[in-house]
Design an enzyme around this catalytic site. Structure first.
Site, PDB file in Angstrom:
ATOM      1  N   THR A 159       0.454  -1.309   0.334  1.00 18.29           N
ATOM      2  CA  THR A 159       0.049   0.061  -0.516  1.00 18.29           C
ATOM      3  C   THR A 159       0.883   1.512  -0.126  1.00 18.29           C
ATOM      4  OG1 THR A 159      -1.814  -0.968   0.893  1.00 18.29           O
ATOM      5  CG2 THR A 159      -1.993   1.260   1.129  1.00 18.29           C
ATOM      6  N   HIS A 248      -7.716   4.067  -2.983  1.00 13.70           N
ATOM      7  CA  HIS A 248      -8.152   3.382  -1.604  1.00 13.70           C
ATOM      8  C   HIS A 248      -9.709   3.998  -0.876  1.00 13.70           C
ATOM      9  CE1 HIS A 248      -5.038   2.724   1.555  1.00 13.70           C
ATOM     10  NE2 HIS A 248      -6.883   2.186   2.671  1.00 13.70           N
TER      11      HIS A 248
HETATM   12  C1  FNR Z   1      -9.544  -0.210   2.942  1.00 13.74           C
HETATM   13  N1  FNR Z   1      -9.102  -0.225   2.283  1.00 13.74           N
HETATM   14  C2  FNR Z   1      -7.711  -0.712   2.504  1.00 13.74           C
HETATM   15  N2  FNR Z   1      -7.085  -0.356   2.102  1.00 13.74           N
HETATM   16  C3  FNR Z   1      -5.127  -1.486   2.378  1.00 13.74           C
HETATM   17  O1  FNR Z   1      -3.858  -1.312   1.789  1.00 13.74           O
HETATM   18  N3  FNR Z   1      -5.159  -1.830   3.351  1.00 13.74           N
HETATM   19  C4  FNR Z   1      -5.909  -1.665   4.629  1.00 13.74           C
HETATM   20  O2  FNR Z   1      -6.235  -1.832   5.722  1.00 13.74           O
HETATM   21  C5  FNR Z   1      -7.575  -1.134   4.202  1.00 13.74           C
HETATM   22  N4  FNR Z   1      -8.466  -1.073   5.164  1.00 13.74           N
HETATM   23  C6  FNR Z   1      -9.724  -0.735   4.570  1.00 13.74           C
HETATM   24  C7  FNR Z   1     -10.758  -0.456   5.127  1.00 13.74           C
HETATM   25  C8  FNR Z   1     -11.769  -0.547   4.813  1.00 13.74           C
HETATM   26  C9  FNR Z   1     -13.154   0.170   5.771  1.00 13.74           C
HETATM   27  C10 FNR Z   1     -12.427   0.121   3.828  1.00 13.74           C
HETATM   28  C11 FNR Z   1     -13.537   0.412   3.499  1.00 13.74           C
HETATM   29  C12 FNR Z   1     -11.156  -0.007   2.656  1.00 13.74           C
HETATM   30  C13 FNR Z   1      -8.801   0.300   0.640  1.00 13.74           C
HETATM   31  C14 FNR Z   1      -9.709  -0.872   0.510  1.00 13.74           C
HETATM   32  O3  FNR Z   1      -8.247  -1.853   0.101  1.00 13.74           O
HETATM   33  C15 FNR Z   1      -9.597  -0.384  -0.864  1.00 13.74           C
HETATM   34  O4  FNR Z   1      -8.870   0.117  -2.242  1.00 13.74           O
HETATM   35  C16 FNR Z   1     -11.142  -0.237  -1.510  1.00 13.74           C
HETATM   36  O5  FNR Z   1     -11.950  -0.201  -0.453  1.00 13.74           O
HETATM   37  C17 FNR Z   1     -11.503  -0.180  -3.034  1.00 13.74           C
HETATM   38  O6  FNR Z   1     -13.238   0.958  -2.938  1.00 13.74           O
HETATM   39  P1  FNR Z   1     -15.042   0.081  -2.460  1.00 13.74           P
HETATM   40  O7  FNR Z   1     -14.984  -1.271  -3.121  1.00 13.74           O
HETATM   41  O8  FNR Z   1     -14.613  -0.304  -1.308  1.00 13.74           O
HETATM   42  O9  FNR Z   1     -15.035   1.041  -3.337  1.00 13.74           O
END
Ligand code: FNR
Length: 356
Positions: A159, A248
């Site tokens: 990330t 994200h």
């Molecule tokens: C995330 N995302 C995320 N990304 C990451 O790299 N590490 C993480 O721990 C998290 N944690 C996380 C928690 C929650 C509650 C959400 C909603 C998002 C981002 C995730 O990987 C992703 O990029 C997005 O959620 C994609 O978009 P949609 O499908 O939620 O619209």
């Protein structure tokens, strides 16, 4: 559960009534005024299809490979923290089982509630990648990488868009999540290492850290969070094996473009490099998947819908979410005249302004 779900929105609506308000808000939330978050979804509506008719779609194949691993359809799971927020007893174990039975890929978050080894044990035949974060104390990252490697995870997802946390409306929701009955609800169990209970994200992280990662692992590296061609090119130079175009889920820098809009620039920038490009953000319908593939993504990943599935129906709920999205995608493929993913071409989708 006797609920009938027709689409992913049905899961979202029910999850909203089931989950504690603060939990739902934290999962749903995004940065500042949530412009990017909202646009991720809205942007898909700005594209129109140009189908090929009468193409014999009786033998459909949606399978693909991601870094050499075969999955049933180009729909996988993004890393998201704390799955026990939505399914307290099973958490990431439920997600892993659903991912395995759908023959897809789960990216486990470093901030998961469940130990890496226990996720693997819950569904040993599943395909897993590990999301990694660069921490000030590199031993924490290294420990996660080594354990994921030992547990048979097949790639790392770095990330790269989070040197600090975005300023999010979710922050107040996060503080309001009740820990009364479940004090470990927000526990990042995999980051507890060498007596270090607290982790700090390294705000001095740079591309050079990819070189460091390569000294501690042979696993392929996916860079997550890229939205520009310029960064995509640098990622290739530093030896990334794949790029996950992502903002994200609208939770980090506000006013990033919607990922479906940003995608083509990234795809063009890495053309000929052999680096695979995926995307996430706002994918909720089969037609969204089709649009992303037509604009050059090899696969899409979903984040929030996994929580909705877990909240509504645990493992079975996640299975249903994946089934519905895959079925919608299959149907869209038939209607646009494609039997295989390689039949999907950029000419099949245009921006709506084409017609004005
Ligand atoms: C995330 N995302 C995320 N990304 C990451 O790299 N590490 C993480 O721990 C998290 N944690 C996380 C928690 C929650 C509650 C959400 C909603 C998002 C981002 C995730 O990987 C992703 O990029 C997005 O959620 C994609 O978009 P949609 O499908 O939620 O619209």
């Amino acid at each position: 559960m006797t609920e009938k779900f027709d689409c992913l929105e049905d899961f979202e609506n029910l999850a909203k009534t089931i989950l504690e308000k603060a939990r739902f808000k934290w999962i749903a939330g995004g940065s500042d005024d949530m412009v990017t978050l909202t646009d991720n979804k809205k942007a898909f509506d700005r594209y129109r299809f140009r189908p090929r008719l009468l193409q014999d779609v009786s033998k459909l194949d949606t399978s693909t490979t991601l870094l050499g691993n075969t999955i049933a359809s180009p729909i996988a799971m993004s890393p998201t923290a704390f799955h026990r927020l939505a399914d307290y007893n099973e958490g990431e174990k439920a997600t892993a089982k659903a991912s395995c039975s759908a023959n897809t890929l789960m990216v486990l978050s470093s901030f998961s509630n469940t130990r890496i080894e226990d996720v693997k044990k819950a569904a040993p035949d599943g395909l897993y990648w590990m999301q990694v974060q660069l921490f000030k104390d590199k031993r924490i990252t290294e420990n996660v990488v080594r354990r994921a490697d030992a547990a048979g995870f097949k790639a790392l997802v770095l990330t790269a868009d989070q040197p600090v946390f975005g300023k999010n409306r979710r922050d107040s929701a996060y503080k309001n999540i009740s820990l009364k009955d479940h004090p470990d609800l927000l526990r990042s169990i995999n980051l507890e290492y060498a007596g270090l209970e607290k982790y700090q994200i390294d705000d001095a992280q740079t591309w050079e850290d990819i070189k460091w990662l390569k000294t501690i692992t042979k696993l392929p590296i996916v860079v997550k969070g890229i939205t520009t061609g310029a960064d995509a090119k640098i990622a290739v130079q530093y030896g990334a094996d794949a790029i996950l175009v992502s903002n994200h889920g609208g939770r980090q820098l506000e006013f990033l473009p919607a990922t479906i809009d940003a995608l083509s620039e990234v795809v063009a920038a890495v053309e000929g490099s052999g680096v695979e490009v995926y995307m996430d953000g706002g994918v909720r319908r089969g037609t969204d998947v089709l649009k992303a593939l037509a604009r050059g993504a090899r696969a899409v990943f979903i984040g929030r819908p996994i929580f909705w599935g877990l909240a509504c129906n645990g493992e079975e709920g996640v299975t249903q979410v994946l089934d519905i999205l895959k079925e919608e995608f299959r149907r869209s493929m038939c209607l646009i005249g494609c039997s295989r993913l390689s039949d999907i071409t950029p000419s099949m989708v245009v921006h709506e302004s084409y017609y004005y």
